[in-house]
Each structure stands twice: as C-alpha cells, then as structure tokens.
Design a protein around this motif. Structure first.
Motif, PDB file in Angstrom:
ATOM      1  N   LEU A 206      49.031  35.089  47.889  1.00 63.77           N
ATOM      2  CA  LEU A 206      47.607  35.357  47.683  1.00 63.77           C
ATOM      3  C   LEU A 206      46.953  34.253  46.846  1.00 63.77           C
ATOM      4  N   ALA A 207      47.657  33.862  45.787  1.00 62.74           N
ATOM      5  CA  ALA A 207      47.099  32.845  44.892  1.00 62.74           C
ATOM      6  C   ALA A 207      46.945  31.505  45.609  1.00 62.74           C
ATOM      7  N   LEU A 208      47.910  31.167  46.436  1.00 61.43           N
ATOM      8  CA  LEU A 208      47.836  29.897  47.174  1.00 61.43           C
ATOM      9  C   LEU A 208      46.690  29.910  48.183  1.00 61.43           C
ATOM     10  N   ALA A 209      46.229  31.118  48.547  1.00 56.51           N
ATOM     11  CA  ALA A 209      45.065  31.244  49.432  1.00 56.51           C
ATOM     12  C   ALA A 209      43.766  31.301  48.625  1.00 56.51           C
ATOM     13  N   ASP A 210      43.879  31.045  47.307  1.00 54.58           N
ATOM     14  CA  ASP A 210      42.719  31.115  46.400  1.00 54.58           C
ATOM     15  C   ASP A 210      42.074  32.495  46.350  1.00 54.58           C
ATOM     16  N   ILE A 211      42.884  33.522  46.584  1.00 55.34           N
ATOM     17  CA  ILE A 211      42.383  34.886  46.383  1.00 55.34           C
ATOM     18  C   ILE A 211      42.522  35.182  44.896  1.00 55.34           C
ATOM     19  N   GLU A 212      41.386  35.299  44.237  1.00 55.49           N
ATOM     20  CA  GLU A 212      41.432  35.356  42.776  1.00 55.49           C
ATOM     21  C   GLU A 212      41.469  36.770  42.233  1.00 55.49           C
ATOM     22  N   SER A 213      42.196  36.941  41.158  1.00 64.14           N
ATOM     23  CA  SER A 213      42.126  38.194  40.423  1.00 64.14           C
ATOM     24  C   SER A 213      40.754  38.257  39.761  1.00 64.14           C
ATOM     25  N   LYS A 214      40.008  39.316  40.046  1.00 61.63           N
ATOM     26  CA  LYS A 214      38.656  39.440  39.462  1.00 61.63           C
ATOM     27  C   LYS A 214      38.746  39.705  37.957  1.00 61.63           C
ATOM     28  N   ILE A 215      39.866  40.258  37.520  1.00 65.67           N
ATOM     29  CA  ILE A 215      40.090  40.429  36.075  1.00 65.67           C
ATOM     30  C   ILE A 215      40.883  39.208  35.612  1.00 65.67           C
ATOM     31  N   PRO A 216      40.355  38.464  34.635  1.00 65.95           N
ATOM     32  CA  PRO A 216      41.067  37.254  34.186  1.00 65.95           C
ATOM     33  C   PRO A 216      42.423  37.592  33.551  1.00 65.95           C
ATOM     34  N   PRO A 217      43.370  36.662  33.622  1.00 68.60           N
ATOM     35  CA  PRO A 217      44.747  36.944  33.183  1.00 68.60           C
ATOM     36  C   PRO A 217      44.859  37.459  31.743  1.00 68.60           C
ATOM     37  N   ASP A 218      44.075  36.884  30.827  1.00 74.44           N
ATOM     38  CA  ASP A 218      44.210  37.341  29.428  1.00 74.44           C
ATOM     39  C   ASP A 218      43.763  38.790  29.266  1.00 74.44           C
ATOM     40  N   GLN A 219      42.753  39.187  30.060  1.00 73.14           N
ATOM     41  CA  GLN A 219      42.302  40.584  29.993  1.00 73.14           C
ATOM     42  C   GLN A 219      43.337  41.524  30.623  1.00 73.14           C
ATOM     43  N   ILE A 220      44.057  41.011  31.622  1.00 73.66           N
ATOM     44  CA  ILE A 220      45.131  41.825  32.212  1.00 73.66           C
ATOM     45  C   ILE A 220      46.221  42.072  31.166  1.00 73.66           C
ATOM     46  N   VAL A 221      46.519  41.035  30.398  1.00 77.40           N
ATOM     47  CA  VAL A 221      47.528  41.198  29.341  1.00 77.40           C
ATOM     48  C   VAL A 221      47.040  42.207  28.297  1.00 77.40           C
ATOM     49  N   ASP A 222      45.734  42.160  27.977  1.00 78.97           N
ATOM     50  CA  ASP A 222      45.173  43.166  27.055  1.00 78.97           C
ATOM     51  C   ASP A 222      45.353  44.580  27.628  1.00 78.97           C
ATOM     52  N   ALA A 223      45.068  44.708  28.924  1.00 81.93           N
ATOM     53  CA  ALA A 223      45.207  46.015  29.582  1.00 81.93           C
ATOM     54  C   ALA A 223      46.665  46.463  29.581  1.00 81.93           C
ATOM     55  N   MET A 224      47.560  45.490  29.730  1.00 77.35           N
ATOM     56  CA  MET A 224      48.991  45.786  29.729  1.00 77.35           C
ATOM     57  C   MET A 224      49.413  46.345  28.362  1.00 77.35           C
ATOM     58  N   LEU A 225      48.899  45.705  27.307  1.00 77.80           N
ATOM     59  CA  LEU A 225      49.218  46.175  25.955  1.00 77.80           C
ATOM     60  C   LEU A 225      48.690  47.588  25.748  1.00 77.80           C
ATOM     61  N   GLN A 226      47.426  47.797  26.141  1.00 78.52           N
ATOM     62  CA  GLN A 226      46.827  49.120  25.969  1.00 78.52           C
ATOM     63  C   GLN A 226      47.598  50.173  26.777  1.00 78.52           C
TER      64      GLN A 226
END
Lengths: 222, 293
Positions: free
Chosen positions: B240-260
């Motif tokens: 998906l990433a190689l097709a430039d399909i982007e995560s609409k939630i930026p990676p650092d916010q995903i890590v925040d969500a992971m912690l929560q």
C-alpha cells in the motif's frame, strides 16, 4: 536516563524463549556471580510469582544457574546446564513461592560456601534486571554501569575517602547510594561509574579502615 | 552527528534536510551517541543478521518440541505442505511464513535468536528481511541497511510505548515488529523515506488493540503463529505504501493512539494470562494437562 540505542531494539542475541524469564534470569545469575565472586558450594533459588508459575516453561531455573556459572545470555549451554560438570559439582535447589509484596519476576539467591550471602533481584522486562538487596542492605545494581559495592562501618568521612580515591583516577561517578542497618553499625555504598576502575584503586579502597567488603561489579555485556 | 530523531516527523525532516536515507542518519547518530565507529555499528548489525539466518536454517530442519511440549512442529508441517502444494501467493510467501515459524520455534526450543524487538516477536523482522534478501539477491550491505531501518522505526515507537506486552499488550511487541518489517520491506524495494514511514504507520494502525494473553504465560500460544500472520501483514502495509496510499492519521499520532490503547487495555489482557485466550477452557486445560509448572 540511559541514552537509547538501535541495539535496544535489535538485540540481545539470546537463548529463548523469553527476554524477561530467560535472558533476565541469566543476567540476574551473572550479577549474583560478580557479587559473590567465588563459586558457592550450595545455592538455593527462591522464585516468586510469575517466575515461580511459568519459570520452568521458560527455562528460568536453567537461566539462573547458567548465569551463576558465568554463561552469557546467548550461550548454547543454558539449555543443558543441568548436565554440565559445574552443575554436578554444585548443590542447587529451587523453591517456588507466591508473595504479592515481591516483584512479579523476583528471585532470591541463598549462596553458601566460604561466605554466606542472600542476594535478591528482579527481572524488570526486556532482559533488564536489578539487584535490590544484598543481605540486609538495599541496593540498585542493574549491570548497566560498572558498579562499586562496599560494606563498611557507618561513621563520618567514609564517602569522601572513597570518592576521593575514585577521583584520583579521573573517573566520573554517575550515581551514589548508601544504606545502613543502624547508626554506627554496618552500612552499604553502591557507586555507579562511567568507566572501569583499576585494581590498584580497589585495593586502596579495601585498605581504608573499617571497610569490610568491596566488590567491583563490571557492567554486563548487552 | 547529533541528530534529534525522537519522532517520525523529526526523522523525516532530518532525512530531507540532510538528503540521507534513514539508515545513514541512524548509524551516524549511533556513532555520535556511543562513541563507536560506523564499522562497529554495522558489524554489530551484521552479527544480528547472521544469528537470524542461523536460527532460520536450524529451525527449518527441526521438529523438536518446546519445554512444555505444546509447540515445535508447525514449521515442518508447513514446509511439507508447500512441497505438495505451492503457496497461493508464491515462493516469497512460502519463505516468509516458514522463516517466521522457524525462528519462533527455535526460540521456544531454548536455541539462539535475536530479540527483535522482543523474544516473543523474534520471527517477524528476520522472516521479512531474509526472505526478501533471498528473493532479490541482496548484498550483505543492503541487508544491514534494511535491519538498521527496521531498528530505527522500533526505536521511535519505543520512545513513547515500551516494547512490553505487560505495559501495552502485543501491539507493542508483534505490532512494533510488523511496523519495523513493513518499513524495511519498502526500503528494500527502493521506496523513499516517506513511503517507508508510511508503511510502518499502516502496519501499526491495523494492529492497535492487539492483546497479550499467552496461554499458561508461555511464549507459545498464540505467539508462534501470530509471528507468521504479522510478517505477512507487514508486506500488505508495504504494498500500500509503495502505491502512495497514505495513512490519514500521521505515524506519531498512531503511536499516541497505541499508547492510549495500551493504557485502556485491561490488565487481564496484558501478559498476566488471566484473560483472553489464556482464560479459555482449552487454554486452561492444555496447561493443566501438559505443563511443567
């Protein structure tokens, strides 16, 4: 706080199956070995809580003994440690206990031989460990630093005598902690150093009046 | 160099400013922080790769059971299946799935592995990197670059979320490993820095909430098979990433969500073996029947 490294993520190279229950057990054994210094004739391991419940399935019992014999976390001897000559020459026992006052992964080493010693430690996760008690004294030995451990008579001037000898070698002290069982009785000092200390300085520290016991506990390899 | 790459955003910026790859920034940072040479960093990484390869090659041949007797012969079964009937997704898929199993089974046999990031998730990164390396004939230098990239991703996640099931569930262990592998895969396939990080983000985002409920407290059920699933998951994220399909939630916010998510997760599901799979009827029975307590 410790600077984080790439190798905190891709390591350690270790014998499985668990970083806390296997690698952590080996590292606790290695620290106990450095503290006790000689090989004990007899050792009793008391495993607490999760160490007691799932320890055998994780080889915690083997790891503790292998560390005490000086094998590293990646040694292929851990798996067959009970068959080694050292294991045959040493009397060893395991006890399993539940005690909610203790850490989930706690162990006591009761070491008997030329001297008798009780060492208590915890495996705190990802292979990191801490020795929290030696005999009656609380300690904080993690193996991340070269650590100097002293038992001595509690009296004025002892800390400065020791620290000035360390300063002579231009070694930086990262942290220093003391404990005592009663005023004027025996005290303990745990000094974390940024580099390793020469045997001549250790000898000078040993020669200070009323210093009973000195150990240079070199840091554990990752 | 003294680089500040504590977050994914900072890492991407640093790579852009310096016009360098992730592995270059990371190895230079390691040199600065720990006063060692680039060669020392790279030979340490190489040693890890060698151990990974040894574990795979030993694991592919062994059917020795674990101490508990619960696991240990799945890799042989899967290899036999592929001999009779190839994998639907082809040879790379066969390699990834068997290598993840081989590594995890070596781990539970008390043989040598690389905790990456932990022992319970040790099959994922080697499965992806070594399988891709064999498929595309990577050089030793390229393998080292890929593992440094993977490690950098894990390090940034661990700045916020400790890599421990007891703290944040399996999302922090196998989830992190899968994110690391997704990024390494994109790097091997020639993707840019943004695509690498995006692959990690996509992998991680789709593993949030993964619990740590090992049966009997042992690193076996579901850990062994989970490593296989999450190694494959990493490839999906990379595609998906190689097709430039982007995560609409930026990676650092995903890590925040992971912690929560980890904080909200019940302690029963965080390596205590009191809930989830560990508390099922069979989960309890298996241990009572088989296990050395």
């Amino acid at each position: 706080m410790k600077q984080k490294s790439l190798f905190d993520v891709i390591s350690p190279i270790m014998t499985g199956p668990s970083s806390s229950h296997t690698a952590g057990a080996v590292r606790l054994g290695l620290l106990a070995r450095k503290i006790y210094k000689s090989t004990p004739k007899k050792v009793t391991f008391i495993l607490y809580n999760s160490f007691a419940q799932t320890g055998k399935g994780h080889g915690t019992d083997k790891g503790l003994l292998a560390g005490l014999f000086g094998y590293s976390v990646e040694s292929d001897k851990i798996k067959t440690i009970f068959d080694t000559p050292q294991a045959k020459e040493t009397e060893y026992h395991y006890q399993f206990e539940q005690n909610t006052d203790r850490h989930p992964n706690a162990v006591d080493f009761i070491l008997e031989g030329d001297i008798n010693m009780l060492i208590s430690g915890n495996s705190v996760g990802a292979g990191n460990v801490e020795i929290i008690k030696i005999d009656d004294f609380s300690t904080q030995i993690t193996g991340e630093y070269n650590t100097l451990l002293l038992f001595y008579k509690d009296k004025p001037g002892m800390i400065s005598k020791v620290s000035s000898l360390i300063q002579e070698e231009n070694i930086n002290i990262a942290s220093l902690e003391c404990d005592r069982n009663a005023k004027g009785k025996t005290a303990s000092m745990c000094i974390c150093l940024d580099s390793s200390i020469s045997s001549s300085v250790i000898q000078k520290i040993e020669n200070i009046d009323d210093v009973y016991f000195v150990r240079n506990i070199e840091k554990l390899e990752v | 160099m003294e680089y500040s790459i504590s977050t994914f955003e900072k890492l991407i910026l640093t790579c852009q400013n310096e016009n360098k790859e992730i592995y270059e920034i990371m190895q230079e940072k390691e040199v600065y922080d720990f006063e060692i040479s680039i060669n020392e960093v790279r030979s340490k990484v190489l040693r890890n790769i060698q151990v990974m390869k040894e574990a795979i090659s030993k694991g592919l041949k062994s059917s020795e059971k674990s101490l508990s007797g619960l696991c240990g012969d799945d890799c042989i079964k899967l290899t036999e299946k592929y001999k009779k009937q190839s994998a639907l997704f082809g040879n790379l898929y066969e390699k990834i799935t068997t290598y993840a199993l081989a590594t995890m089974e070596e781990n539970l046999r008390m043989n040598r592995i690389v905790a990456c990031p932990t022992a319970g998730s040790c099959g994922i990164v080697p499965a992806v990197i070594i399988a891709l390396s064999e498929k595309f004939g990577l050089t030793e230098e390229q393998e080292i670059n890929a593992l440094i990239t993977a490690g950098t991703i894990g390090l940034i996640i661990s700045n916020k979320v400790p890599m421990a099931g007891a703290v944040a569930g399996c999302q922090a262990e196998c989830g992190t490993a899968s994110a690391m592998s997704a990024g390494a895969c994109v790097q091997i396939m020639g993707g840019n820095v943004k695509q690498i990080i995006n692959a990690s983000a996509l992998a991680l985002k789709n593993l949030l909430g993964l619990t740590c409920d090992p049966v009997g407290g042992l690193v076996e059920i579901p850990c062994v098979k989970r490593n296989v699933f999450l190694a494959v998951h990493a490839i999906t994220a990379a595609e998906l990433a190689l097709a430039d399909i982007e995560s609409k939630i930026p990676p650092d916010q995903i890590v925040d969500a992971m912690l929560q998510t980890g904080q909200l997760m019940s302690p029963l599901l965080k390596e205590t073996s009191l809930g989830g799979l560990a508390a099922t009827k069979n989960g309890i029975n298996i241990i009572d029947k088989n296990c050395i307590k």
